[in-house]
Design a protein around this motif. Structure first.
Motif, mmCIF file in Angstrom:
data_model
loop_
_atom_site.group_PDB
_atom_site.id
_atom_site.type_symbol
_atom_site.label_atom_id
_atom_site.label_comp_id
_atom_site.label_asym_id
_atom_site.label_seq_id
_atom_site.Cartn_x
_atom_site.Cartn_y
_atom_site.Cartn_z
ATOM 1 N N ASP A 98 0.786 -1.225 0.000
ATOM 2 C CA ASP A 98 0.000 0.000 0.000
ATOM 3 C C ASP A 98 0.823 1.283 0.000
ATOM 4 O OD1 ASP A 98 -2.277 -1.462 -0.117
ATOM 5 O OD2 ASP A 98 -2.752 -1.321 2.015
ATOM 6 N N GLU A 99 1.831 1.370 0.904
ATOM 7 C CA GLU A 99 2.546 2.640 1.020
ATOM 8 C C GLU A 99 3.497 2.894 -0.151
ATOM 9 O OE1 GLU A 99 4.627 -0.066 4.161
ATOM 10 O OE2 GLU A 99 2.683 0.092 3.186
ATOM 11 N N PHE A 100 3.809 1.848 -0.924
ATOM 12 C CA PHE A 100 4.700 2.015 -2.080
ATOM 13 C C PHE A 100 3.962 1.806 -3.398
ATOM 14 C CE2 PHE A 100 7.741 0.460 1.237
ATOM 15 C CZ PHE A 100 8.382 1.664 1.421
ATOM 16 N N GLN A 101 2.658 1.759 -3.358
ATOM 17 C CA GLN A 101 1.882 1.391 -4.536
ATOM 18 C C GLN A 101 1.296 2.609 -5.233
ATOM 19 O OE1 GLN A 101 -1.759 -0.980 -3.909
ATOM 20 N NE2 GLN A 101 -0.903 -2.456 -5.344
ATOM 21 N N ILE A 102 1.533 2.706 -6.537
ATOM 22 C CA ILE A 102 0.871 3.740 -7.338
ATOM 23 C C ILE A 102 -0.589 3.369 -7.499
ATOM 24 C CG2 ILE A 102 0.829 4.893 -9.594
ATOM 25 C CD1 ILE A 102 3.873 4.208 -9.741
ATOM 26 N N GLY A 103 -0.843 2.070 -7.743
ATOM 27 C CA GLY A 103 -2.209 1.554 -7.702
ATOM 28 C C GLY A 103 -2.875 1.358 -9.040
ATOM 29 N N ASP A 104 -2.459 2.109 -10.042
ATOM 30 C CA ASP A 104 -3.040 1.938 -11.373
ATOM 31 C C ASP A 104 -2.071 2.482 -12.407
ATOM 32 O OD1 ASP A 104 -4.014 4.848 -12.359
ATOM 33 O OD2 ASP A 104 -4.270 4.684 -10.201
ATOM 34 N N ASN A 105 -2.158 1.953 -13.616
ATOM 35 C CA ASN A 105 -1.209 2.344 -14.657
ATOM 36 C C ASN A 105 -1.591 3.623 -15.375
ATOM 37 O OD1 ASN A 105 0.667 0.427 -14.142
ATOM 38 N ND2 ASN A 105 0.140 -0.932 -15.840
ATOM 39 N N ASP A 106 -2.794 4.146 -15.128
ATOM 40 C CA ASP A 106 -3.138 5.463 -15.670
ATOM 41 C C ASP A 106 -2.240 6.518 -15.033
ATOM 42 O OD1 ASP A 106 -5.237 4.431 -17.236
ATOM 43 O OD2 ASP A 106 -6.632 4.536 -15.555
ATOM 44 N N ASN A 107 -2.173 6.502 -13.699
ATOM 45 C CA ASN A 107 -1.320 7.465 -12.999
ATOM 46 C C ASN A 107 0.158 7.164 -13.207
ATOM 47 O OD1 ASN A 107 -2.840 9.549 -11.278
ATOM 48 N ND2 ASN A 107 -3.992 7.679 -10.867
ATOM 49 N N LEU A 108 0.514 5.888 -13.311
ATOM 50 C CA LEU A 108 1.903 5.529 -13.610
ATOM 51 C C LEU A 108 2.334 6.101 -14.953
ATOM 52 C CD1 LEU A 108 4.563 4.017 -13.196
ATOM 53 C CD2 LEU A 108 3.442 1.948 -14.063
ATOM 54 N N SER A 109 1.470 6.004 -15.943
ATOM 55 C CA SER A 109 1.809 6.533 -17.269
ATOM 56 C C SER A 109 1.922 8.054 -17.252
ATOM 57 C CB SER A 109 0.771 6.083 -18.306
ATOM 58 O OG SER A 109 -0.504 6.599 -18.002
ATOM 59 N N ALA A 110 1.097 8.708 -16.433
ATOM 60 C CA ALA A 110 1.185 10.165 -16.316
ATOM 61 C C ALA A 110 2.505 10.573 -15.679
ATOM 62 C CB ALA A 110 0.009 10.694 -15.500
ATOM 63 N N LEU A 111 2.904 9.880 -14.606
ATOM 64 C CA LEU A 111 4.180 10.167 -13.956
ATOM 65 C C LEU A 111 5.344 9.938 -14.919
ATOM 66 C CD1 LEU A 111 3.518 8.491 -10.485
ATOM 67 C CD2 LEU A 111 3.578 10.947 -10.969
ATOM 68 N N THR A 112 5.247 8.894 -15.721
ATOM 69 C CA THR A 112 6.279 8.585 -16.700
ATOM 70 C C THR A 112 6.364 9.671 -17.771
ATOM 71 O OG1 THR A 112 5.966 6.197 -16.366
ATOM 72 C CG2 THR A 112 7.047 6.885 -18.398
ATOM 73 N N ALA A 113 5.207 10.110 -18.253
ATOM 74 C CA ALA A 113 5.169 11.154 -19.283
ATOM 75 C C ALA A 113 5.812 12.443 -18.791
ATOM 76 C CB ALA A 113 3.724 11.404 -19.715
ATOM 77 N N ILE A 114 5.537 12.791 -17.538
ATOM 78 C CA ILE A 114 6.104 14.008 -16.959
ATOM 79 C C ILE A 114 7.617 13.872 -16.812
ATOM 80 C CG2 ILE A 114 6.163 15.437 -14.877
ATOM 81 C CD1 ILE A 114 3.148 14.611 -14.510
ATOM 82 N N LEU A 115 8.057 12.735 -16.289
ATOM 83 C CA LEU A 115 9.483 12.522 -16.040
ATOM 84 C C LEU A 115 10.281 12.499 -17.336
ATOM 85 C CD1 LEU A 115 11.277 12.082 -13.539
ATOM 86 C CD2 LEU A 115 11.071 9.626 -13.921
#
Length: 264
Positions: free
Chosen positions: A148-165
């Motif tokens: 839980d404390e290390f989980q993004i939880g879904d790949n929609d938000n993961l992809s957004a973080l990746t796009a920004i980075l």
């Protein structure tokens, strides 16, 4: 700005593929889709575009491999299933892209990777290096170790973080629907597709947000969250239906269908 124009102008594109797109009706891997998608990616690469793929489907691939584990709900079994499935998932992606003479590279992340300055810098450098050398990075959350404390939880938000980075020019989310509707189109035939969004706060007031789907961990809410993240950084986001034939190639045409979140 139309969908086709946005795609034409973008050089660095992050594409997220959801579990429902990667799964057949029986819950097993849709290898035919993966082969077709790789072929469509090759066309964009030949146009000089760089692609990063965020691919769900570890659990789906695990179920395809160990069918007797499909109904096990214990978290340790689910994480073990993802460990098995991630290998199968990447094997199929490698096969699909090898047919297009393209190499792939795997990156698995947790939320902590994006919050740690040194790790996030390493992620950025690796993405730039792979893309500049013509290799397709394929990203997923490290579901086998994420809690839980290390989980993004879904790949929609993961992809957004990746796009920004990665400083992407466009984020494309492929799901099992055509885009954002005013209501659930599967239950309300009068629901209307929202083709363009310039104000996400106003959008939230005008639509009904349903629950998550059968295979994925996200839903409309996580897709809107992803758009909120990227558009602030000047990165438009497109939500489209990945289940349609030639879904990626069709976005380059005049009749492209989806919801385009315009960059601020």
């Amino acid at each position: 700005m139309t969908i086709a124009e946005t795609l034409k102008d973008a050089r660095k594109i992050v594409i997220k593929i959801g579990s429902n797109t990667l799964a057949k009706a029986d819950g097993t891997q849709n290898t035919e889709f993966m082969a077709s998608f790789a072929s469509q990616c090759k066309k964009l690469v030949d146009q000089g575009k760089q692609l990063v793929i965020v691919s769900s489907g570890a659990q789906v691939s695990g179920v395809s491999t160990l069918k007797e584990w499909a109904r096990k709900k214990d978290v340790h079994f689910r994480q073990a299933l993802c460990a098995i499935g991630q290998v199968e998932l990447m094997a199929q992606w490698r096969k699909a892209f090898a047919e297009q003479n393209l190499h792939i590279g795997q990156l698995l992340f947790t939320k902590d990777d994006f919050e740690n300055e040194h790790r996030s810098l390493n992620i950025r450098n690796t993405l730039f290096t792979l893309a500049d050398e013509g290799v397709i990075p394929i990203i997923n959350e490290n579901d086998s170790v994420s809690i839980d404390e290390f989980q993004i939880g879904d790949n929609d938000n993961l992809s957004a973080l990746t796009a920004i980075l990665w400083s992407a020019d466009l984020l494309i989310l492929f799901s099992d629907i055509d885009g954002i509707y005013t209501d659930n189109p599967k239950t309300n035939k009068n629901a209307e597709l929202v083709e363009s969004v310039s104000n996400i706060a106003e959008l939230r007031k005008s639509i009904k947000i349903g629950s998550t789907n059968a295979f994925g961990t996200g839903g409309i809410e996580t897709k809107i969250q992803a758009a909120e993240k990227t558009t602030v950084y000047g990165i438009p986001m497109l939500l489209a239906n990945g289940g349609k034939e030639n879904a990626l190639t069709n976005l380059t045409g005049e009749n492209a269908v989806g919801t385009l979140f315009l960059a601020e």
